[in-house]
Write a protein that holds these residues in place. Structure first.
Motif, PDB file in Angstrom:
ATOM      1  N   LEU A  69      60.330  32.958  41.833  1.00 60.22           N
ATOM      2  CA  LEU A  69      59.344  32.356  40.946  1.00 60.22           C
ATOM      3  C   LEU A  69      57.929  32.590  41.462  1.00 60.22           C
ATOM      4  O   LEU A  69      57.038  32.987  40.716  1.00 60.22           O
ATOM      5  CB  LEU A  69      59.612  30.857  40.800  1.00 60.22           C
ATOM      6  CG  LEU A  69      58.584  30.048  40.015  1.00 60.22           C
ATOM      7  CD1 LEU A  69      58.554  30.477  38.561  1.00 60.22           C
ATOM      8  CD2 LEU A  69      58.896  28.569  40.131  1.00 60.22           C
ATOM      9  N   LYS A  70      57.732  32.369  42.756  1.00 60.90           N
ATOM     10  CA  LYS A  70      56.412  32.572  43.356  1.00 60.90           C
ATOM     11  C   LYS A  70      56.000  34.043  43.294  1.00 60.90           C
ATOM     12  O   LYS A  70      54.869  34.365  42.931  1.00 60.90           O
ATOM     13  CB  LYS A  70      56.406  32.079  44.805  1.00 60.90           C
ATOM     14  CG  LYS A  70      55.055  32.206  45.488  1.00 60.90           C
ATOM     15  CD  LYS A  70      55.099  31.755  46.932  1.00 60.90           C
ATOM     16  CE  LYS A  70      53.780  31.858  47.639  1.00 60.90           C
ATOM     17  NZ  LYS A  70      53.003  33.039  47.439  1.00 60.90           N
ATOM     18  N   ASN A  73      55.153  34.948  39.696  1.00 56.49           N
ATOM     19  CA  ASN A  73      53.868  34.348  39.340  1.00 56.49           C
ATOM     20  C   ASN A  73      52.707  35.121  39.961  1.00 56.49           C
ATOM     21  O   ASN A  73      51.710  35.408  39.289  1.00 56.49           O
ATOM     22  CB  ASN A  73      53.826  32.879  39.764  1.00 56.49           C
ATOM     23  CG  ASN A  73      52.578  32.186  39.264  1.00 56.49           C
ATOM     24  OD1 ASN A  73      52.276  32.235  38.081  1.00 56.49           O
ATOM     25  ND2 ASN A  73      51.857  31.551  40.168  1.00 56.49           N
ATOM     26  N   ASP A  74      52.828  35.483  41.237  1.00 48.67           N
ATOM     27  CA  ASP A  74      51.778  36.261  41.910  1.00 48.67           C
ATOM     28  C   ASP A  74      51.560  37.596  41.203  1.00 48.67           C
ATOM     29  O   ASP A  74      50.426  38.029  41.006  1.00 48.67           O
ATOM     30  CB  ASP A  74      52.139  36.513  43.378  1.00 48.67           C
ATOM     31  CG  ASP A  74      52.082  35.252  44.230  1.00 48.67           C
ATOM     32  OD1 ASP A  74      51.536  34.230  43.769  1.00 48.67           O
ATOM     33  OD2 ASP A  74      52.604  35.295  45.365  1.00 48.67           O
ATOM     34  N   VAL A  76      52.282  38.369  38.013  1.00 43.27           N
ATOM     35  CA  VAL A  76      51.690  38.152  36.686  1.00 43.27           C
ATOM     36  C   VAL A  76      50.189  37.914  36.833  1.00 43.27           C
ATOM     37  O   VAL A  76      49.385  38.463  36.071  1.00 43.27           O
ATOM     38  CB  VAL A  76      52.383  36.978  35.946  1.00 43.27           C
ATOM     39  CG1 VAL A  76      51.568  36.539  34.729  1.00 43.27           C
ATOM     40  CG2 VAL A  76      53.796  37.365  35.532  1.00 43.27           C
ATOM     41  N   GLN A  77      49.790  37.125  37.815  1.00 48.23           N
ATOM     42  CA  GLN A  77      48.360  36.883  38.036  1.00 48.23           C
ATOM     43  C   GLN A  77      47.617  38.176  38.362  1.00 48.23           C
ATOM     44  O   GLN A  77      46.521  38.421  37.845  1.00 48.23           O
ATOM     45  CB  GLN A  77      48.156  35.847  39.141  1.00 48.23           C
ATOM     46  CG  GLN A  77      48.521  34.447  38.720  1.00 48.23           C
ATOM     47  CD  GLN A  77      48.355  33.429  39.831  1.00 48.23           C
ATOM     48  OE1 GLN A  77      47.965  33.753  40.955  1.00 48.23           O
ATOM     49  NE2 GLN A  77      48.659  32.179  39.525  1.00 48.23           N
TER      50      GLN A  77
END
Length: 104
Positions: A69-70, A73-74, A76-77
């Protein structure tokens, strides 16, 4: 990073065969979990088709699910920083039927 720390890190050689490298297209993911694992089913669903197949299933420990998940998310950012915000299109919920409900 110092040379000492670099030499203490182990390297992992990862192999990727041609078939796996092609990837599998998925436009739907279903996530279930228990106390000990997360199960992510990747599905390719065609518009208007009454049936869809699970193309791939990934089973993760809760710790690896959180790390994934992390990492996602990283990424996608970073993608949005380079290419702009990803639009999130609202879709109507799809009723999903995996067949009979199992019992443990």
């Amino acid at each position: 990073m110092s040379d000492q720390k670099k030499s203490n890190q182990k390297q992992i050689n990862i192999e990727l065969d041609e078939k796996t490298a092609e990837g599998i297209y998925s436009n739907l993911a279903i996530i279930n979990h228990s106390v000990s694992e997360f199960v992510v089913d990747f599905i390719s669903m065609m518009p208007g088709a009454p049936k869809a197949k699970v193309k791939s299933r990934i089973v993760l420990t809760p710790q690896h699910a959180k790390k994934f998940l992390k990492a996602l998310n990283d990424n996608v950012q970073r993608f949005e920083k380079a290419h702009g915000t990803i639009k999130d299109y609202e879709q109507t919920p799809v009723p999903i039927n995996f067949g009979p409900i199992g019992e443990a």
